[in-house]
Write a protein that holds these residues in place. Sequence first.
Motif, PDB file in Angstrom:
ATOM      1  N   THR A 254       0.701  -1.310   0.002  1.00 38.67           N
ATOM      2  CA  THR A 254      -0.139   0.023  -0.069  1.00 38.67           C
ATOM      3  C   THR A 254       0.864   1.170   0.110  1.00 38.67           C
ATOM      4  O   THR A 254       0.718   2.308  -0.729  1.00 38.67           O
ATOM      5  CB  THR A 254      -0.874   0.010   1.159  1.00 38.67           C
ATOM      6  OG1 THR A 254      -1.701  -1.132   1.371  1.00 38.67           O
ATOM      7  CG2 THR A 254      -1.853   1.205   1.052  1.00 38.67           C
ATOM      8  N   THR A 255       1.838   1.283   1.049  1.00 37.69           N
ATOM      9  CA  THR A 255       2.668   2.314   1.075  1.00 37.69           C
ATOM     10  C   THR A 255       3.530   2.618  -0.427  1.00 37.69           C
ATOM     11  O   THR A 255       3.649   3.604  -0.788  1.00 37.69           O
ATOM     12  CB  THR A 255       3.518   2.220   2.124  1.00 37.69           C
ATOM     13  OG1 THR A 255       4.468   1.109   1.892  1.00 37.69           O
ATOM     14  CG2 THR A 255       3.035   2.366   3.407  1.00 37.69           C
ATOM     15  N   LYS A 256       3.893   1.506  -0.999  1.00 39.17           N
ATOM     16  CA  LYS A 256       4.736   1.690  -2.336  1.00 39.17           C
ATOM     17  C   LYS A 256       3.867   1.965  -3.333  1.00 39.17           C
ATOM     18  O   LYS A 256       4.407   2.360  -4.494  1.00 39.17           O
ATOM     19  CB  LYS A 256       5.611   0.276  -2.646  1.00 39.17           C
ATOM     20  CG  LYS A 256       6.657   0.043  -1.504  1.00 39.17           C
ATOM     21  CD  LYS A 256       7.240  -1.366  -1.876  1.00 39.17           C
ATOM     22  CE  LYS A 256       8.564  -1.356  -1.253  1.00 39.17           C
ATOM     23  NZ  LYS A 256       9.428  -2.749  -1.332  1.00 39.17           N
ATOM     24  N   GLY A 257       2.835   1.580  -3.439  1.00 38.76           N
ATOM     25  CA  GLY A 257       1.743   1.870  -4.410  1.00 38.76           C
ATOM     26  C   GLY A 257       1.412   3.376  -4.297  1.00 38.76           C
ATOM     27  O   GLY A 257       0.889   4.087  -5.565  1.00 38.76           O
ATOM     28  N   ILE A 258       1.545   4.204  -3.588  1.00 37.05           N
ATOM     29  CA  ILE A 258       1.330   5.633  -3.621  1.00 37.05           C
ATOM     30  C   ILE A 258       2.548   6.390  -4.244  1.00 37.05           C
ATOM     31  O   ILE A 258       3.727   6.368  -3.344  1.00 37.05           O
ATOM     32  CB  ILE A 258       0.930   6.200  -2.044  1.00 37.05           C
ATOM     33  CG1 ILE A 258      -0.200   5.289  -1.554  1.00 37.05           C
ATOM     34  CG2 ILE A 258       0.707   7.640  -2.121  1.00 37.05           C
ATOM     35  CD1 ILE A 258      -0.672   5.728  -0.426  1.00 37.05           C
ATOM     36  N   MET A 259       2.453   6.758  -5.214  1.00 37.74           N
ATOM     37  CA  MET A 259       3.407   7.682  -6.073  1.00 37.74           C
ATOM     38  C   MET A 259       3.531   9.046  -5.322  1.00 37.74           C
ATOM     39  O   MET A 259       2.781   9.817  -4.662  1.00 37.74           O
ATOM     40  CB  MET A 259       3.115   7.885  -7.253  1.00 37.74           C
ATOM     41  CG  MET A 259       2.821   6.508  -7.876  1.00 37.74           C
ATOM     42  SD  MET A 259       4.171   5.347  -7.976  1.00 37.74           S
ATOM     43  CE  MET A 259       5.467   6.167  -8.979  1.00 37.74           C
ATOM     44  N   GLU A 260       4.895   9.729  -5.226  1.00 39.15           N
ATOM     45  CA  GLU A 260       5.170  11.087  -4.879  1.00 39.15           C
ATOM     46  C   GLU A 260       4.263  12.179  -5.380  1.00 39.15           C
ATOM     47  O   GLU A 260       3.939  13.194  -4.993  1.00 39.15           O
ATOM     48  CB  GLU A 260       6.708  11.088  -4.548  1.00 39.15           C
ATOM     49  CG  GLU A 260       7.356  10.472  -3.907  1.00 39.15           C
ATOM     50  CD  GLU A 260       8.799  10.697  -3.907  1.00 39.15           C
ATOM     51  OE1 GLU A 260       9.290  11.711  -4.867  1.00 39.15           O
ATOM     52  OE2 GLU A 260       9.626  10.002  -3.169  1.00 39.15           O
ATOM     53  N   ALA A 261       4.245  11.839  -6.892  1.00 40.61           N
ATOM     54  CA  ALA A 261       3.379  12.704  -7.774  1.00 40.61           C
ATOM     55  C   ALA A 261       1.988  12.801  -7.195  1.00 40.61           C
ATOM     56  O   ALA A 261       1.439  13.993  -6.911  1.00 40.61           O
ATOM     57  CB  ALA A 261       3.481  12.459  -9.338  1.00 40.61           C
ATOM     58  N   ASP A 262       1.344  11.527  -6.667  1.00 34.38           N
ATOM     59  CA  ASP A 262       0.102  11.762  -6.401  1.00 34.38           C
ATOM     60  C   ASP A 262      -0.121  12.709  -4.973  1.00 34.38           C
ATOM     61  O   ASP A 262      -1.018  13.273  -4.630  1.00 34.38           O
ATOM     62  CB  ASP A 262      -0.257  10.425  -6.131  1.00 34.38           C
ATOM     63  CG  ASP A 262      -0.448   9.448  -7.438  1.00 34.38           C
ATOM     64  OD1 ASP A 262      -0.811  10.177  -8.551  1.00 34.38           O
ATOM     65  OD2 ASP A 262      -0.383   8.087  -7.311  1.00 34.38           O
TER      66      ASP A 262
ATOM     67  N   LEU B  64      -5.001  12.610   2.306  1.00 35.34           N
ATOM     68  CA  LEU B  64      -4.312  11.449   1.579  1.00 35.34           C
ATOM     69  C   LEU B  64      -2.792  11.576   2.395  1.00 35.34           C
ATOM     70  O   LEU B  64      -2.184  10.428   2.394  1.00 35.34           O
ATOM     71  CB  LEU B  64      -4.317  11.655   0.046  1.00 35.34           C
ATOM     72  CG  LEU B  64      -3.603  10.535  -0.732  1.00 35.34           C
ATOM     73  CD1 LEU B  64      -4.168   9.062  -0.216  1.00 35.34           C
ATOM     74  CD2 LEU B  64      -3.683  10.465  -2.088  1.00 35.34           C
ATOM     75  N   LYS B  65      -2.114  12.767   2.380  1.00 40.16           N
ATOM     76  CA  LYS B  65      -0.894  12.846   2.624  1.00 40.16           C
ATOM     77  C   LYS B  65      -0.797  12.543   3.994  1.00 40.16           C
ATOM     78  O   LYS B  65       0.300  11.871   4.430  1.00 40.16           O
ATOM     79  CB  LYS B  65      -0.297  14.471   2.380  1.00 40.16           C
ATOM     80  CG  LYS B  65       0.993  14.602   2.720  1.00 40.16           C
ATOM     81  CD  LYS B  65       1.726  16.071   2.344  1.00 40.16           C
ATOM     82  CE  LYS B  65       2.994  16.288   2.777  1.00 40.16           C
ATOM     83  NZ  LYS B  65       3.592  17.483   2.392  1.00 40.16           N
ATOM     84  N   ASN B  66      -1.608  12.985   4.954  1.00 39.08           N
ATOM     85  CA  ASN B  66      -1.496  12.381   6.240  1.00 39.08           C
ATOM     86  C   ASN B  66      -1.770  10.943   6.465  1.00 39.08           C
ATOM     87  O   ASN B  66      -1.197  10.260   7.196  1.00 39.08           O
ATOM     88  CB  ASN B  66      -2.606  13.186   6.897  1.00 39.08           C
ATOM     89  CG  ASN B  66      -2.258  14.710   7.206  1.00 39.08           C
ATOM     90  OD1 ASN B  66      -1.440  15.284   7.013  1.00 39.08           O
ATOM     91  ND2 ASN B  66      -3.466  15.413   7.250  1.00 39.08           N
ATOM     92  N   LEU B  67      -2.685  10.334   5.570  1.00 41.47           N
ATOM     93  CA  LEU B  67      -2.677   9.016   5.721  1.00 41.47           C
ATOM     94  C   LEU B  67      -1.702   8.125   5.329  1.00 41.47           C
ATOM     95  O   LEU B  67      -0.987   7.491   5.860  1.00 41.47           O
ATOM     96  CB  LEU B  67      -3.822   8.620   4.649  1.00 41.47           C
ATOM     97  CG  LEU B  67      -4.443   7.058   4.401  1.00 41.47           C
ATOM     98  CD1 LEU B  67      -4.602   6.597   6.025  1.00 41.47           C
ATOM     99  CD2 LEU B  67      -5.382   6.726   3.635  1.00 41.47           C
TER     100      LEU B  67
END
Length: 240
Positions: free
Chosen positions: A137-145, A153-156
Amino acid sequence: MVGTYLLVLRGSCKNAVMSASRRNGRGFLTLCGNPIQHKTEENPDSVDSAKIRKCPTENAMQHKMSSSPCAGQKVLQLQMNELAKEHQILQENYKKVVARVEADNRRIRKCVEDARLYGIHSFCKDVLAVADLLEKTTKGIMEADLANSNPTLKNLYEGLCLIDEKLCKIFSKHGLEKMNSIGLKYNSAEHEIVLRVPSVDASPGTVVKIVQEGYKLHGRILRTAQVGLAIEAQPHFKER
């Protein structure tokens, strides 16, 4: 006249008694209340016969006394030999029992230690599924997103990263560690090949991709790593 006759009669009786006592060998006689002491002499023949009768008995006793110590020593020696054999057998049995008890104690201590170290084996396997899901889950979130998304979402994402970091610390505390197999040679005990990747830089047989990370619990393999193994690249891949 009568008195003279009595005196003569008394004297004759005394002489007769004394002569009879000498013949019979008696020591003391009394006559008319007067003790008469006579020292008797031993008969040499009777003494010699007593000595002769006494010699066989004494000889037998002396022979018995001279032979009995040897027989007693032999009996004692036999008893000592038997006791020595029994002592040796008992000592060997004691050593066997002590060795068996020590082996049992070592086995029990090892079982107790294994139970202390690896008693959470099944629990760790179940927790690893949660750790894998959290990592994906953590790797699936890209920095661009994260840059273009709202603060929620950033706090999550930051919360998930903190949970993953805390979980890794807990794993390390209890002896659960990742294998980190990237760049290592293939090991059948630790790696499970799920794909082969042509590679120009890596030598064949080297782990170049991790599909699912492997874990060890106190140095013992808890879960093998699913890896992609490098193979020699074909000529057209090299030209590119």
